[in-house]
Design a protein around this motif. Structure first.
Motif, PDB file in Angstrom:
ATOM      1  N   GLY A 277       1.037  -1.406   0.143  1.00  0.00           N
ATOM      2  CA  GLY A 277       0.120   0.104   0.096  1.00  0.00           C
ATOM      3  C   GLY A 277       1.017   1.251  -0.023  1.00  0.00           C
ATOM      4  O   GLY A 277       0.326   1.908  -0.337  1.00  0.00           O
ATOM      5  N   ALA A 278       2.171   1.103  -0.087  1.00  0.00           N
ATOM      6  CA  ALA A 278       3.224   1.923   0.607  1.00  0.00           C
ATOM      7  C   ALA A 278       3.961   2.364  -0.778  1.00  0.00           C
ATOM      8  O   ALA A 278       4.008   1.390  -2.440  1.00  0.00           O
ATOM      9  N   SER A 279       4.369   3.526  -1.125  1.00  0.00           N
ATOM     10  CA  SER A 279       5.105   3.540  -2.335  1.00  0.00           C
ATOM     11  C   SER A 279       6.789   3.250  -1.625  1.00  0.00           C
ATOM     12  O   SER A 279       7.515   3.381  -0.473  1.00  0.00           O
ATOM     13  N   LEU A 280       7.513   2.668  -3.007  1.00  0.00           N
ATOM     14  CA  LEU A 280       9.100   2.255  -3.020  1.00  0.00           C
ATOM     15  C   LEU A 280      10.069   3.235  -2.497  1.00  0.00           C
ATOM     16  O   LEU A 280      10.065   3.464  -1.099  1.00  0.00           O
ATOM     17  N   ARG A 281       9.667   4.689  -2.565  1.00  0.00           N
ATOM     18  CA  ARG A 281       9.488   6.288  -2.081  1.00  0.00           C
ATOM     19  C   ARG A 281       9.923   6.114  -0.681  1.00  0.00           C
ATOM     20  O   ARG A 281      10.487   6.294  -0.001  1.00  0.00           O
ATOM     21  N   GLU A 282       7.898   5.883  -0.179  1.00  0.00           N
ATOM     22  CA  GLU A 282       8.472   6.232   1.038  1.00  0.00           C
ATOM     23  C   GLU A 282       9.122   4.723   2.182  1.00  0.00           C
ATOM     24  O   GLU A 282      10.096   4.649   3.160  1.00  0.00           O
ATOM     25  N   GLY A 283       9.169   3.642   1.297  1.00  0.00           N
ATOM     26  CA  GLY A 283      10.236   2.481   1.951  1.00  0.00           C
ATOM     27  C   GLY A 283      11.515   2.726   2.293  1.00  0.00           C
ATOM     28  O   GLY A 283      12.659   2.640   3.329  1.00  0.00           O
ATOM     29  N   LEU A 284      11.905   3.010   0.845  1.00  0.00           N
ATOM     30  CA  LEU A 284      13.295   3.953   0.924  1.00  0.00           C
ATOM     31  C   LEU A 284      14.269   4.551   1.956  1.00  0.00           C
ATOM     32  O   LEU A 284      14.918   4.916   2.353  1.00  0.00           O
ATOM     33  N   ASP A 285      12.832   6.121   1.492  1.00  0.00           N
ATOM     34  CA  ASP A 285      14.069   6.884   2.758  1.00  0.00           C
ATOM     35  C   ASP A 285      13.633   7.087   3.916  1.00  0.00           C
ATOM     36  O   ASP A 285      14.228   7.473   4.537  1.00  0.00           O
ATOM     37  N   ALA A 286      12.365   5.606   4.654  1.00  0.00           N
ATOM     38  CA  ALA A 286      12.745   5.322   5.646  1.00  0.00           C
ATOM     39  C   ALA A 286      13.911   4.881   6.030  1.00  0.00           C
ATOM     40  O   ALA A 286      14.272   5.661   6.994  1.00  0.00           O
ATOM     41  N   TRP A 287      14.378   4.077   4.492  1.00  0.00           N
ATOM     42  CA  TRP A 287      15.776   2.980   5.063  1.00  0.00           C
ATOM     43  C   TRP A 287      17.145   3.589   5.511  1.00  0.00           C
ATOM     44  O   TRP A 287      17.605   4.108   6.193  1.00  0.00           O
TER      45      TRP A 287
END
Ligand SMILES: NC(=O)NCCC(=O)O
Ligand SMILES: [Zn+2]
Ligand SMILES: [Zn+2]
Length: 467
Positions: free
Chosen positions: A105-115
């Protein structure tokens, strides 16, 4: 500042030679035969001289598969980027490629920013990211192109873990087709998770709750079936494929077939599959939980096939899949239900030494050690020749390795943030003496002298290992 490493035996994937290595700032600038006029001329201008007499001088390890702080089964992998990269440095690894995670449900961008936020400013060594894609859809496919442009050029998909990371064949095919167009590398967790979940349910219903059943339900055939299917999907998509954490001899057979066909299909295994077995999973008093990972440990007979494949290049990389959970408080979550034991083993600190032990034991050559642990992962993940070798222009990620410094692996002395060692009591033949990361000494004669934040994010190019 210029640093000179003298009198060591330089070992790369290509060569072994007695050579001195000259470093200027963060880069290697030259190598010259020890005792040559050129090498002698470097000494007066060197600000720091490291004597490597009796030592190997090797490229820093590149661990292409780690999970610092990974959320799993209601808890988080116990190493942070700070503790995990420090432990990696202790073990002679100077680059990790960790997995950022896209939530459904989230974007790749959200995941990558979090990491990026977790890793920025705390790492002891350089790091990059792969992206775990949990939710393949049109916007996400477009985002994959953007990430490749930002140096996040590999994407892990799961045929296991339905309801969490799982992608069905249609989603996998779409992601592979996208990768075929943008140069990305698809990394596959190849286990038939739908079938495994049926076997899990049946095992639990029959009262089989101990850790050893984790190994029994995750059948080797379900690894080889998924490996075969992933290869065929990659062929249809005309995309390269990298199969992670291969443990079953039957899966190796599928990889070998693909290699014989000349396909761009590559395999990775991990030290746990080479050195540990279902005997460890069957340890009494819930101790087997320490050895729960997926793909699972296999009966020891599988190990010969893995070693052979490492020699023939049917398996090309040894990474750790470092994903540590403490025995107390984390692995505990699965007492009475093996399916709730967080999956993963610690190992980022142990890989270089265990593989050196494999050299001593005659499984692989010294140069193959460096190829499997440094050069090929660097090529596979678009880091070469900046990482993975010792050559003019490369980052000065260098390990002065003592092949005679035998020691016993133990949680009492390791630096990973986890309360047990998967290799407790195992004797290994060598260990890093001094470790440099981009020209800075981070481990010196048994002390950590690095700094949190020295390690930088490394943007990677696309796979450099294609046939
Ligand atoms: N391997 C494992 O058991 N845990 C980490 C996640 C994964 O690589 O699948
Ligand atoms: Zn996996
Ligand atoms: Zn993993």
């Amino acid at each position: 500042m210029r640093t000179l490493i003298r009198n060591g035996m330089v070992v790369t994937a290509a060569d072994e030679m007695y050579a001195d290595v000259l470093i200027d700032g963060e880069k290697i600038v030259a190598l010259a035969a020890t005792g040559s006029e050129t090498a002698a001329s470097w000494a007066p201008g060197a600000g720091k001289v490291l004597d490597a007499t009796g030592l190997y001088v090797i490229p820093g390890g590149v661990d292409g598969h780690t999970h610092m702080q990974m959320p799993f089964g209601g808890t988080f992998a116990a190493d942070t980027f700070e503790t995990g990269t420090r432990a990696a440095a202790w073990g002679g690894t100077t680059t990790i490629v960790d997995f950022a995670i896209q939530s459904v449900g989230a974007s790749l961008r959200e995941g990558l920013d979090a990491w990026h936020a977790k890793a920025a400013g705390v790492c002891a060594i350089d790091y990059g990211f792969h992206m775990i894609v949990s939710d393949v859809n049109e916007p996400v496919l477009k985002e994959m192109d953007v990430l490749v442009g930002e140096g996040v050029s590999s994407f892990k998909l799961f045929m296991a873990y339905p309801g969490v990371f799982y992608s069905d064949d249609g989603r996998i095919l779409r992601a592979m087709q996208r990768a075929a167009g943008n140069g990305g590398l698809i990394m596959m967790h190849a286990e038939n998770g739908i079938a495994i979940d049926v076997l899990v349910e049946q095992a639990l219903a029959a009262g089989k709750t101990d850790p050893r059943y984790h190994g029994e339900v995750r059948r080797a055939l379900l690894e080889s079936e998924a490996t075969y299917r992933a290869i065929q999907l990659a062929r249809v998509a005309e995309a390269p494929l990298y199969v992670v954490h291969v443990s079953a001899a039957e899966a190796v057979t599928e990889l070998a077939r693909a290699k014989d066909l000349g396909l761009n299909v590559f395999g990775e295994t991990c030290p746990q599959y080479l050195f540990l077995s279902t005997d460890d999973l069957a340890r009494p008093d819930f101790e087997g939980a320490k050895y729960v990972c997926s793909t699972p440990l296999r009966p020891a007979e599988h190990q010969a096939a893995l070693w052979r494949a490492l020699r023939t290049d049917d398996l090309s990389v040894v990474s750790t899949d470092h994903c540590p959970f403490c025995f107390s408080g984390q692995k505990d979550l699965g007492r009475g239900d093996f399916s709730k034991i967080p999956n993963g083993l610690p190992g980022v600190e142990n890989r270089m030494d265990l593989l050196h032990q494999a050299v001593v034991d005659g499984h692989i050559s010294r140069r193959r050690w460096i190829e499997l642990a440094c050069a090929t992962p660097a090529r596979m993940f678009g880091l070469y020749p900046r990482k993975g070798t010792l050559a003019p222009g490369a980052d000065a990620d260098v390990v002065l390795y003592d092949p005679n410094a035998a020691y016993t692996i133990s949680a009492e002395t390791h630096h990973m943030n986890v309360d047990y060692s998967a290799y407790e009591g195992r004797r290994v033949a060598g260990r890093p003496r001094t470790v440099l990361s981009r020209g800075t000494v981070v481990i010196e004669d048994g002390s950590y002298v690095g700094e949190a934040g020295h390690g930088h994010f490394v943007a990677r190019s696309t796979c450099q290992y294609l046939r």
